[in-house]
Design an enzyme around this catalytic site. Structure first.
Site, PDB file in Angstrom:
ATOM      1  N   CYS A  96     -39.203 -18.901  -2.526  1.00  0.00           N
ATOM      2  CA  CYS A  96     -38.918 -18.196  -1.260  1.00  0.00           C
ATOM      3  C   CYS A  96     -39.060 -16.690  -1.397  1.00  0.00           C
ATOM      4  O   CYS A  96     -38.942 -15.971  -0.409  1.00  0.00           O
ATOM      5  CB  CYS A  96     -37.536 -18.576  -0.722  1.00  0.00           C
ATOM      6  SG  CYS A  96     -36.153 -17.857  -1.641  1.00  0.00           S
TER       7      CYS A  96
ATOM      8  N   GLN B   8     -23.052 -34.469 -20.670  1.00  0.00           N
ATOM      9  CA  GLN B   8     -22.404 -33.305 -20.053  1.00  0.00           C
ATOM     10  C   GLN B   8     -23.072 -32.029 -20.555  1.00  0.00           C
ATOM     11  O   GLN B   8     -22.769 -30.941 -20.074  1.00  0.00           O
ATOM     12  CB  GLN B   8     -20.921 -33.268 -20.438  1.00  0.00           C
ATOM     13  CG  GLN B   8     -20.129 -34.455 -19.957  1.00  0.00           C
ATOM     14  CD  GLN B   8     -18.755 -34.486 -20.620  1.00  0.00           C
ATOM     15  OE1 GLN B   8     -17.800 -33.884 -20.131  1.00  0.00           O
ATOM     16  NE2 GLN B   8     -18.646 -35.183 -21.739  1.00  0.00           N
TER      17      GLN B   8
ATOM     18  N   HIS C 268     -24.102 -32.240 -15.801  1.00  0.00           N
ATOM     19  CA  HIS C 268     -23.654 -30.847 -15.642  1.00  0.00           C
ATOM     20  C   HIS C 268     -24.834 -29.878 -15.549  1.00  0.00           C
ATOM     21  O   HIS C 268     -24.671 -28.677 -15.777  1.00  0.00           O
ATOM     22  CB  HIS C 268     -22.722 -30.442 -16.791  1.00  0.00           C
ATOM     23  CG  HIS C 268     -21.356 -31.078 -16.702  1.00  0.00           C
ATOM     24  ND1 HIS C 268     -20.422 -31.010 -17.702  1.00  0.00           N
ATOM     25  CD2 HIS C 268     -20.762 -31.783 -15.702  1.00  0.00           C
ATOM     26  CE1 HIS C 268     -19.315 -31.659 -17.346  1.00  0.00           C
ATOM     27  NE2 HIS C 268     -19.504 -32.144 -16.144  1.00  0.00           N
TER      28      HIS C 268
HETATM   29  P1  OAD Z   1     -15.336 -29.953 -25.922  1.00  0.00           P
HETATM   30  O1  OAD Z   1     -15.560 -28.704 -26.677  1.00  0.00           O
HETATM   31  O2  OAD Z   1     -14.197 -30.018 -24.994  1.00  0.00           O
HETATM   32  O3  OAD Z   1     -15.171 -31.177 -26.947  1.00  0.00           O
HETATM   33  C1  OAD Z   1     -16.064 -31.378 -27.995  1.00  0.00           C
HETATM   34  C2  OAD Z   1     -15.608 -32.577 -28.796  1.00  0.00           C
HETATM   35  O4  OAD Z   1     -16.563 -32.787 -29.822  1.00  0.00           O
HETATM   36  C3  OAD Z   1     -14.244 -32.415 -29.474  1.00  0.00           C
HETATM   37  O5  OAD Z   1     -13.457 -33.571 -29.263  1.00  0.00           O
HETATM   38  C4  OAD Z   1     -14.598 -32.253 -30.949  1.00  0.00           C
HETATM   39  O6  OAD Z   1     -13.616 -32.809 -31.813  1.00  0.00           O
HETATM   40  C5  OAD Z   1     -15.885 -33.023 -31.035  1.00  0.00           C
HETATM   41  N1  OAD Z   1     -16.780 -32.571 -32.130  1.00  0.00           N
HETATM   42  C6  OAD Z   1     -16.917 -31.338 -32.659  1.00  0.00           C
HETATM   43  N2  OAD Z   1     -17.839 -31.341 -33.614  1.00  0.00           N
HETATM   44  C7  OAD Z   1     -18.302 -32.615 -33.716  1.00  0.00           C
HETATM   45  C8  OAD Z   1     -19.259 -33.264 -34.547  1.00  0.00           C
HETATM   46  N3  OAD Z   1     -19.951 -32.616 -35.479  1.00  0.00           N
HETATM   47  N4  OAD Z   1     -19.449 -34.592 -34.366  1.00  0.00           N
HETATM   48  C9  OAD Z   1     -18.764 -35.284 -33.422  1.00  0.00           C
HETATM   49  N5  OAD Z   1     -17.847 -34.726 -32.618  1.00  0.00           N
HETATM   50  C10 OAD Z   1     -17.618 -33.401 -32.751  1.00  0.00           C
HETATM   51  O7  OAD Z   1     -16.728 -30.298 -25.183  1.00  0.00           O
HETATM   52  P2  OAD Z   1     -17.000 -31.336 -24.004  1.00  0.00           P
HETATM   53  O8  OAD Z   1     -16.049 -32.477 -24.051  1.00  0.00           O
HETATM   54  O9  OAD Z   1     -18.441 -31.615 -24.002  1.00  0.00           O
HETATM   55  O10 OAD Z   1     -18.475 -28.030 -18.720  1.00  0.00           O
HETATM   56  O11 OAD Z   1     -16.672 -30.447 -22.739  1.00  0.00           O
HETATM   57  C11 OAD Z   1     -16.871 -30.981 -21.456  1.00  0.00           C
HETATM   58  C12 OAD Z   1     -17.251 -29.897 -20.499  1.00  0.00           C
HETATM   59  O12 OAD Z   1     -16.330 -28.805 -20.596  1.00  0.00           O
HETATM   60  C13 OAD Z   1     -18.585 -29.231 -20.789  1.00  0.00           C
HETATM   61  O13 OAD Z   1     -19.674 -29.948 -20.244  1.00  0.00           O
HETATM   62  C14 OAD Z   1     -18.452 -27.882 -20.161  1.00  0.00           C
HETATM   63  C15 OAD Z   1     -17.068 -27.567 -20.682  1.00  0.00           C
HETATM   64  O14 OAD Z   1     -16.371 -26.612 -19.995  1.00  0.00           O
HETATM   65  C16 OAD Z   1     -18.769 -26.962 -17.936  1.00  0.00           C
HETATM   66  O15 OAD Z   1     -19.077 -25.865 -18.384  1.00  0.00           O
HETATM   67  C17 OAD Z   1     -18.689 -27.255 -16.478  1.00  0.00           C
END
Ligand code: OAD
Length: 236
Positions: free
Chosen positions: A142, A94, A112
């Site tokens: 373009c 993502q 994404h």
């Molecule tokens: P989030 O910020 O929602 O979640 C990040 C996750 O990583 C959380 O569950 C944290 O606990 C975990 N985390 C933090 N530090 C970590 C580490 N050192 N090791 C392991 N885990 C860790 O991010 P995403 O789930 O990626 O989309 O968010 C999904 C989508 O929402 C993104 O692609 C973006 C966002 O809005 C768009 O912008 C369309």
């Protein structure tokens, strides 16, 4: 699991956290500082393109400064080991950063989009992008001004490569989710898709995600520690 398994891995912002890139929903995450409606939707872009450009230009600068960490490297090394023995690792991310490819991952799907690419909203051309984008940027294809945007998926837009991802999950021996909070669909639904067809599912995250209950195997800690350990264990 077969001797040469096909593993599908989904990554989120947590896998890049130890490279210095902010996650979105943690206490100091990106969405605590910015309103996603203003910077990550087509409506926000139409209302204030300069704000959206400055948001993504800053994020591009951050990505250029960042380096792949031990988790990115462990995933590319695992892919190489699997490929060498007839298996396969399909990495679905993502993340819009390029740290997986810089760590050497090859079978990689950016569902994404990619911050290191630009797209012309007028002609659809996608090009590598290392420079800031502005409302004055011209499309090199373009030549039209005003249509350039980062090649990222905003809320309200369709994620990319969903057919390829569904096909990979359908053929997987194991589904693994790393560093994602499980808030954003369709990615958050992949675990349900996989488990509904009997595929074992593993969660590797700092803390239990929104859909932790759906995983048969759960391991918690910083990705830079738990991903290399898991990768060595699953396919040494
Ligand atoms: P989030 O910020 O929602 O979640 C990040 C996750 O990583 C959380 O569950 C944290 O606990 C975990 N985390 C933090 N530090 C970590 C580490 N050192 N090791 C392991 N885990 C860790 O991010 P995403 O789930 O990626 O989309 O968010 C999904 C989508 O929402 C993104 O692609 C973006 C966002 O809005 C768009 O912008 C369309």
């Amino acid at each position: 699991m077969s001797a040469a398994p096909h593993i599908v891995v989904l990554t989120g912002a947590g896998v890049s956290a130890e490279s210095g890139l902010s996650t979105f929903r943690d206490k100091t995450g990106v969405w605590t500082k910015y309103d996603w409606r203003e910077v990550a939707t087509p409506e926000g872009f139409a209302a204030n393109p300069a704000l959206v450009h400055s948001f993504y230009n800053q994020r591009r600068h951050d990505v250029v400064e960042a380096q792949p960490n031990a988790a990115h490297k462990a995933l590319s090394a695992l892919e190489a080991r699997l490929e060498a023995s007839g298996g396969r690792l399909t990495l679905v991310t993502q993340n819009v950063d390029d740290l997986h490819e810089r760590a050497g991952s090859r079978r990689l799907i950016h569902m994404h989009g990619e911050i290191m690419k630009s797209r012309c909203a007028i002609c659809g051309d996608v090009k590598p992008c290392t420079e800031d984008i502005s409302t004055e940027s011209l499309c090199v294809s373009c030549k039209a001004p005003g249509g350039m945007r980062p090649h990222v998926v905003w809320f309200g837009e369709m994620p990319l490569y969903l057919d390829e991802i569904a096909e990979a999950i359908a053929r997987a021996d194991l589904f693994v989710s790393i560093g994602t909070s499980g808030n954003v669909y369709p990615a958050a639904g992949f675990v349900a898709e996989a488990s509904s067809i009997g595929i074992p599912c593993t969660e590797l995250n700092l803390e239990p995600s929104e859909n932790a209950y759906a995983f048969s195997d759960r391991r918690y800690g910083p990705a830079g520690e738990i991903v290399p350990r898991w990768a060595e264990e699953i396919f040494p």
